[in-house]
Design an enzyme around this catalytic site. Structure first.
Site, PDB file in Angstrom:
ATOM      1  N   LYS A  14     -29.057 -56.561 -17.248  1.00 40.65           N
ATOM      2  CA  LYS A  14     -27.596 -55.581 -15.568  1.00 40.65           C
ATOM      3  C   LYS A  14     -27.201 -56.609 -14.858  1.00 40.65           C
ATOM      4  CE  LYS A  14     -26.140 -51.437 -14.728  1.00 40.65           C
ATOM      5  NZ  LYS A  14     -25.185 -51.133 -13.963  1.00 40.65           N
TER       6      LYS A  14
ATOM      7  N   TYR B  21     -42.543 -55.185 -13.833  1.00 41.13           N
ATOM      8  CA  TYR B  21     -43.521 -54.132 -14.542  1.00 41.13           C
ATOM      9  C   TYR B  21     -44.783 -55.500 -13.671  1.00 41.13           C
ATOM     10  CZ  TYR B  21     -41.969 -51.255 -17.546  1.00 41.13           C
ATOM     11  OH  TYR B  21     -40.847 -50.336 -18.195  1.00 41.13           O
TER      12      TYR B  21
ATOM     13  N   ASP C  29     -37.997 -47.385 -27.130  1.00 42.84           N
ATOM     14  CA  ASP C  29     -38.582 -45.948 -27.352  1.00 42.84           C
ATOM     15  C   ASP C  29     -37.781 -44.927 -28.413  1.00 42.84           C
ATOM     16  OD1 ASP C  29     -41.620 -46.181 -26.496  1.00 42.84           O
ATOM     17  OD2 ASP C  29     -41.203 -44.321 -25.895  1.00 42.84           O
TER      18      ASP C  29
ATOM     19  N   ASP D 291     -38.644 -51.650 -21.969  1.00 41.47           N
ATOM     20  CA  ASP D 291     -39.827 -50.653 -22.634  1.00 41.47           C
ATOM     21  C   ASP D 291     -38.792 -49.370 -23.602  1.00 41.47           C
ATOM     22  OD1 ASP D 291     -41.588 -48.814 -22.846  1.00 41.47           O
ATOM     23  OD2 ASP D 291     -41.618 -49.147 -20.521  1.00 41.47           O
TER      24      ASP D 291
ATOM     25  N   ASP E  31     -26.922 -50.020 -19.859  1.00 41.74           N
ATOM     26  CA  ASP E  31     -26.455 -48.132 -19.639  1.00 41.74           C
ATOM     27  C   ASP E  31     -25.797 -48.531 -20.524  1.00 41.74           C
ATOM     28  OD1 ASP E  31     -25.039 -50.341 -18.121  1.00 41.74           O
ATOM     29  OD2 ASP E  31     -24.320 -48.474 -17.447  1.00 41.74           O
TER      30      ASP E  31
END
Ligand code: NAD
Length: 350
Positions: free
Chosen positions: A186, A136, A246, A242, A218
């Site tokens: 990852k 980001y 959620d 992020d 994942d």
């Protein structure tokens, strides 16, 4: 006397923050409060979503109690003038690199989750998300490939200091809970993640009491739906955090129940405390907003910025008490108003 900056913001922000402040005041602690406009309210007052006086107040306060920002009237403004720009400005200026999001389910609210009650019963997770780095914040842009095709790019990177400080927050959090830390990355594909994993492993020796595991993002997404109660504390980077935070919030039912903290260190921190929801313009001004997330954010403020664990637990028990007494706002399938819910929490506190 600790100073709490109250930045209520827009939409339902002022409604839910007022209830959180009432609860803090009812504790009888020696606290002072100062309010300042932020978001759309800041823009209306001064032409800037984060007025300099508001930022100065946040910087000299011991903690920021934040409501929500966002107002459809200002959506067409250039990005730096939109209400949401205030949030990024506060995070950057206060150096809030650690975002803490608990996702737990209060007894009796299992039916509010879209997952089956037996899957979410006893859910109690904390996600520690890095907030000021990763893809980001890396270099980004557009360019042309040698074939003349348009290409977008975003540079993902972490340096070891950035990983270390967020990993310490994860370990410290786990140490105070069930002593299980799952680091999500990852590393099978990304070099950034491999460094992340190396740094986290390097700290494990300092926390022999914490059981450290690693999981690919994942798989973590799948496990959060399959068996979310296996987790205690999850620590992860900005992008993965992020998405996963959620996702975890839905395990816990309504968005109106979930608090968060953003910290700039594990100890001695200036923190910003806010519900995870936005300004909910669709229900603003109608007394329908659930104030629990804001009240639980105030509990996090007591815990992390004022080191007052006993008062934090009192507030959390009062929210549980109001729910056990049958109080429910519309998002929880009931018809109690914001202030009735606040009154019920105050009654349970007494
Ligand atoms: P939202 O969280 O405001 O609302 C999503 C849905 O959840 C709406 O139906 C709303 O009524 C409901 N809801 C949210 N909080 C609730 C509560 N406490 N009680 C009962 N119901 C609740 O998200 P959105 O609609 O995507 O965004 C609205 C505005 O908020 C936008 O301007 C957005 O940019 C902003 N926003 C701000 C923040 C923040 O300040 N941290 C976070 C997310 C969105």
């Amino acid at each position: 006397m600790p100073l709490i900056a109250v930045l209520a913001g827009d939409g339902i922000g002022p409604e839910v923050t007022a209830e959180a402040r009432r609860v803090l005041e009812a504790l009888g602690l020696d606290l002072s409060f100062e309010e300042a406009p932020v978001g759309g309210a800041g823009y209306l007052a001064t032409g800037r979503p984060l007025p300099p006086e508001t930022l100065a107040l946040a910087k000299r306060s011991d903690a920021v109690l934040f409501g929500a920002v966002g107002d459809p009237r200002f959506e067409a403004l250039e990005r730096r003038l939109r209400p949401e720009a205030a949030l990024l400005g506060l995070r950057r200026e206060l150096g809030l690199f650690a975002n803490i999001r608990p996702a737990s389910i209060f007894p009796g609210l299992e039916d509010a989750s879209p997952l089956r009650p037996e899957i979410v019963r006893n859910l109690d997770i904390v996600i520690v998300r890095e907030l000021t780095g990763d893809v980001y914040f890396g270099e980004k842009g557009r360019r042309e490939t040698h074939e003349g095709l348009r290409q977008g790019y975003d540079w993902m990177s972490y340096d070891e200091r950035e990983v270390e400080r967020i990993a310490i927050v994860g370990f410290e959090m786990a140490k105070r809970r069930k002593r299980k830390l799952c680091s999500v990355d990852k590393a099978n594909v990304l070099e950034t993640s491999q460094l992340w994993r190396d740094v986290v492993n390097g700290l494990a020796g300092d926390y022999p009491e914490v059981e450290l595991t690693h999981m690919y993002v994942d798989n973590a997404a799948m496990q959060l739906v399959r068996n979310p109660t296996q987790f205690d504390v999850i620590v992860t980077g900005n992008l993965f955090g992020d998405i996963l935070s959620d996702q975890a919030s839905m395990c816990a039912g309504s968005i109106g129940m979930l608090p968060s903290a953003s910290l700039n260190a594990w100890t001695g921190t200036v923190g910003m405390y806010e519900p995870i929801h936005g300004s909910a313009p669709d229900i603003a001004g109608q007394g329908k907003a659930n104030p629990c997330a804001a009240v639980l954010s105030a509990a996090m403020l007591l815990r992390h910025s004022l080191s007052d664990e006993a008062s934090a637990q009192r507030v959390e028990k009062a929210v549980a008490g109001a729910l056990a007494a049958g109080f429910r706002t519309a998002d929880l399938g009931g018809s109690h108003t914001t202030s009735e819910m606040g009154d019920a929490i105050l009654k349970a506190l007494a």
